[in-house]
Design an enzyme around this catalytic site. Structure first.
Site, mmCIF file in Angstrom:
data_model
loop_
_atom_site.group_PDB
_atom_site.id
_atom_site.type_symbol
_atom_site.label_atom_id
_atom_site.label_comp_id
_atom_site.label_asym_id
_atom_site.label_seq_id
_atom_site.Cartn_x
_atom_site.Cartn_y
_atom_site.Cartn_z
ATOM 1 N N THR A 1 -70.613 58.993 -104.254
ATOM 2 C CA THR A 1 -71.107 58.548 -105.558
ATOM 3 C C THR A 1 -69.897 58.484 -106.479
ATOM 4 O O THR A 1 -68.817 58.978 -106.140
ATOM 5 C CB THR A 1 -72.144 59.525 -106.152
ATOM 6 N N VAL B 1 -66.024 67.570 -103.804
ATOM 7 C CA VAL B 1 -65.674 67.259 -105.191
ATOM 8 C C VAL B 1 -64.704 66.081 -105.220
ATOM 9 O O VAL B 1 -63.716 66.071 -104.483
ATOM 10 C CB VAL B 1 -65.049 68.492 -105.884
ATOM 11 N N LYS B 2 -65.018 65.104 -106.074
ATOM 12 C CA LYS B 2 -64.161 63.922 -106.152
ATOM 13 C C LYS B 2 -63.285 64.011 -107.400
ATOM 14 O O LYS B 2 -63.798 64.207 -108.510
ATOM 15 C CB LYS B 2 -65.067 62.694 -106.244
ATOM 16 N N CYS B 3 -61.968 63.879 -107.207
ATOM 17 C CA CYS B 3 -61.033 63.897 -108.336
ATOM 18 C C CYS B 3 -60.211 62.611 -108.315
ATOM 19 O O CYS B 3 -59.822 62.147 -107.237
ATOM 20 C CB CYS B 3 -60.058 65.077 -108.225
#
Ligand code: E4P
Length: 220
Positions: free
Chosen positions: A27, A82-84
């Site tokens: 997402t 976790v997307k960074c």
């Protein structure tokens, strides 16, 4: 190559999951915003539909805040990644989160140099955006080839996730290029099924079958 769905739409995810070929979900803030539900609640619902890595992106831009947000997101479910973003602050956050055992997907990657930085920071996944590079007249797939080659040279464990895939050809080329994961909109996954010879062949098989059996006179 693992298949991820690049959508936050629950109906699309349920349909894709029912086929048994979806390994995870990506997402981004745009996709979550479209669904209009708070991210924690929505990601939890996605985790109930697909049993695999579910990427949820931070929206802070400063490392300290990204780390705090990342820890909150990781708490939602054991499958959350976790997307960074691939900024200096994002890489700082990636290093810190990775050291704490949080799996990080580094997103918005557009060069092999950026992918090297992400791997060195301990990223679990790197997301090079194929379609968006094609959009500006570059060759997005060359970037996938270049990153898989470089990662192999040094034995980096970071998985290459071909993102921003826009067509079945993109998916096939990403698999040929050695991407570990391809993430695609539901429409692209659905299109991968299609072949006119499959439809034509099935039509003929059923016609022959019905002619011989279904329409055959009942024996007395
Ligand atoms: C990946 O994680 C991104 O959300 C996505 O692939 C971006 O795709 P787009 O360029 O079609 O928006």
């Amino acid at each position: 190559m693992k298949f991820f769905l690049d959508t936050a739409n629950l109906d699309e995810l349920k349909k894709g999951a029912s086929w048994g070929i979806v390994d995870g979900v990506t997402t981004n803030p745009t996709l979550i915003a479209k669904e209009g539900r708070p991210i924690e609640e929505h990601i939890r619902m996605i985790c109930e539909i697909v049993d695999g890595d579910i990427s949820a992106e931070v929206v802070s831009t400063e490392a300290g805040a990204m780390i705090a947000e990342g820890l909150e997101l990781a708490r939602i479910h054991k499958n959350v990644v976790v997307k960074c973003p691939l900024t200096r602050e994002g890489i700082k956050a990636t290093s810190a989160l990775s050291k704490q055992g949080i799996r990080v997907n580094v997103t918005l990657c557009f060069s092999a140099g950026q992918a090297l930085i992400a791997a060195k920071a301990g990223a679990y996944i790197i997301s090079p955006f194929v379609g968006r590079l094609d959009d500006i007249g570059w060759n997005g797939m060359d970037l996938i080839r270049s990153i898989t080659h470089i990662y192999k040279n040094f034995g980096f464990k970071t998985q290459v996730l071909a993102a921003s895939l826009r067509s079945p050809t993109h998916v096939i080329d990403a698999a040929s290029a050695g991407a570990h994961i391809g993430t695609m909109p539901f429409k692209v996954l659905d299109m991968l099924f299609n072949h006119p010879l499959t439809d034509k062949g099935l039509e003929q098989f059923l016609k022959d079958w019905n002619k011989a059996f279904a329409e055959a006179p009942v024996a007395v």
